[in-house]
Design a protein around this motif. Structure first.
Motif, PDB file in Angstrom:
ATOM      1  N   ALA A 146       0.944  -1.191   0.044  1.00  0.00           N
ATOM      2  CA  ALA A 146       0.128  -0.014  -0.087  1.00  0.00           C
ATOM      3  C   ALA A 146       0.861   1.317  -0.018  1.00  0.00           C
ATOM      4  CB  ALA A 146      -0.950   0.050   1.215  1.00  0.00           C
ATOM      5  N   ILE A 147       0.452   2.204  -0.565  1.00  0.00           N
ATOM      6  CA  ILE A 147       1.089   3.655  -0.673  1.00  0.00           C
ATOM      7  C   ILE A 147       0.152   4.686  -0.128  1.00  0.00           C
ATOM      8  CG2 ILE A 147       2.823   2.750  -2.249  1.00  0.00           C
ATOM      9  CD1 ILE A 147       1.332   4.479  -4.334  1.00  0.00           C
ATOM     10  N   GLY A 148       0.416   5.814   0.180  1.00  0.00           N
ATOM     11  CA  GLY A 148      -0.385   7.011   0.403  1.00  0.00           C
ATOM     12  C   GLY A 148      -0.935   6.662   1.830  1.00  0.00           C
ATOM     13  N   ALA A 149      -2.410   7.159   1.723  1.00  0.00           N
ATOM     14  CA  ALA A 149      -3.329   7.183   2.642  1.00  0.00           C
ATOM     15  C   ALA A 149      -3.353   5.853   3.372  1.00  0.00           C
ATOM     16  CB  ALA A 149      -4.523   7.802   2.334  1.00  0.00           C
ATOM     17  N   ALA A 150      -3.577   4.856   2.817  1.00  0.00           N
ATOM     18  CA  ALA A 150      -3.678   3.532   3.321  1.00  0.00           C
ATOM     19  C   ALA A 150      -2.338   2.896   4.145  1.00  0.00           C
ATOM     20  CB  ALA A 150      -4.016   2.448   2.494  1.00  0.00           C
ATOM     21  N   THR A 203      -4.528   7.315  -2.478  1.00  0.00           N
ATOM     22  CA  THR A 203      -3.989   6.022  -2.048  1.00  0.00           C
ATOM     23  C   THR A 203      -4.077   4.861  -3.105  1.00  0.00           C
ATOM     24  OG1 THR A 203      -3.840   4.414  -0.110  1.00  0.00           O
ATOM     25  CG2 THR A 203      -6.110   4.983  -1.139  1.00  0.00           C
ATOM     26  N   ALA A 204      -3.006   3.955  -3.097  1.00  0.00           N
ATOM     27  CA  ALA A 204      -3.288   2.756  -3.851  1.00  0.00           C
ATOM     28  C   ALA A 204      -2.784   1.404  -3.236  1.00  0.00           C
ATOM     29  CB  ALA A 204      -2.376   2.941  -4.974  1.00  0.00           C
ATOM     30  N   LEU A 205      -3.404   0.354  -3.890  1.00  0.00           N
ATOM     31  CA  LEU A 205      -2.955  -1.025  -3.086  1.00  0.00           C
ATOM     32  C   LEU A 205      -2.776  -1.776  -4.209  1.00  0.00           C
ATOM     33  CD1 LEU A 205      -6.323  -1.191  -0.927  1.00  0.00           C
ATOM     34  CD2 LEU A 205      -4.160  -0.719  -0.026  1.00  0.00           C
TER      35      LEU A 205
END
Length: 309
Positions: A146-150, A203-205
């Motif tokens: 995960a990147i960003g908010a997650a 965000t991205a998963l």
């Protein structure tokens, strides 16, 4: 038998006598090894592997299971012993691998699988990014990156003294505060070597399983044995849009129908940004962008009552 008594904020230690009793019913008497610090499960697994162990029972959360797995792999992601089998026992906060295997609601299935002789192939996820000290980091996992908010939600939850006491819902409790203080940033994305340009991303998963974040259906349709990874991008959504429009739909997977959410599939991914952006793997903060993610099909095996092909 590798046991993390500190998992679930010490809850695993309280449950260990009962877990041990269930395992001894199936395995007979055994001597467990207990982790003492982060990363210790990797050391214990590697040492046991060198002594000839081939079936590894990891009692804890996904962090413990991930560390144990990394002790069985060489630097290229190949199993040091092809016949090695990993057997996760749910004793952590989320236990997502056990959930994906169908053991989350009924731990007895995990105990049975640990004592059986079957095995099930699982895809491995290779991740490369920049570590906390500014040096390249390479890690292997099985759930999702995960990147960003997650990733920030996961980090804050792991650092919280109170959140993990609430078990599966810990991530959801932490999410509102993180989301309301987070800003989208420009991220350049490439999928299977094809540059998709730079776009705003909240965000991205990059998922190997459907579930994450305490049983949320984050990547509907993702399968851990199909040789593919599923990318779920939440684009330039407002903070309130993320909190009220995306987050409530994570439980059933309907967030993928949101106009700011995009899904795609691939075998390799690259992410770059000029803004400092956290990277999380299987619930652990491992570094920052730039990030490379790659699937290694059927990279390891977990225990199963019956062989699954």
């Amino acid at each position: 038998m590798i046991v993390n008594r500190f998992a679930h904020k010490g809850g695993a230690g309280l449950r260990w006598p009962a877990i041990k009793a269930e395992l001894e019913k199936r395995l007979g008497p055994f001597e467990a090894q207990f982790t003492q610090a982060p990363g210790h499960a990797t050391q214990l697994a590697r040492a046991a592997l060198m002594r000839g162990a081939r079936r590894f029972v990891a009692v804890g959360g996904d962090g413990t299971v991930n560390e144990t797995l990394n002790g069985l792999l060489d630097p290229s992601g190949q199993l040091l012993a092809p016949e090695a089998v990993l057997c996760p026992i749910p004793a952590g906060t989320a236990n997502e691998l056990c959930r994906a295997l169908g053991h989350g609601a009924d731990p007895s299935k995990a105990y049975d699988a640990a004592a059986a002789t079957g095995r099930r192939a699982i895809d491995l996820v290779r991740v490369r990014c920049i570590g906390a000290e500014g040096r390249p980091v390479e890690r292997f996992g099985y759930l999702m990156a995960a990147i960003g908010a997650a990733a920030l939600v996961s980090q804050r939850t792991s650092q919280s003294r109170w959140a993990k006491k609430f078990g599966d819902v810990a991530y959801m409790l932490m999410a509102p505060a993180v989301i309301l203080g987070f800003r989208s940033r420009g991220v350049a994305i490439a999928v299977d070597g094809i540059d998709r340009g730079t776009s705003k991303l909240f965000t991205a998963l990059i998922a190997n399983t459907e579930n994450g974040g305490g049983g949320l259906r984050l990547a509907p349709g993702a399968a851990f044995d199909d040789g593919m990874l599923d990318l779920v991008e939440v684009g330039d959504v407002s903070r309130l849009g993320a909190l009220l429009g995306v987050m409530p739909r994570l439980a059933d997977g309907s967030h993928v129908g949101h106009p700011k959410v995009r899904t795609s599939r691939g075998r390799s991914f690259r992410f770059e940004s000029e803004v400092d952006t956290l990277v999380d793997l299987d619930g652990e903060t491992i570094g920052r962008l730039p990030l490379d993610v790659e699937v290694l099909p059927h990279g390891f095996a977990v225990g199963a009552v019956e062989p699954v092909r």
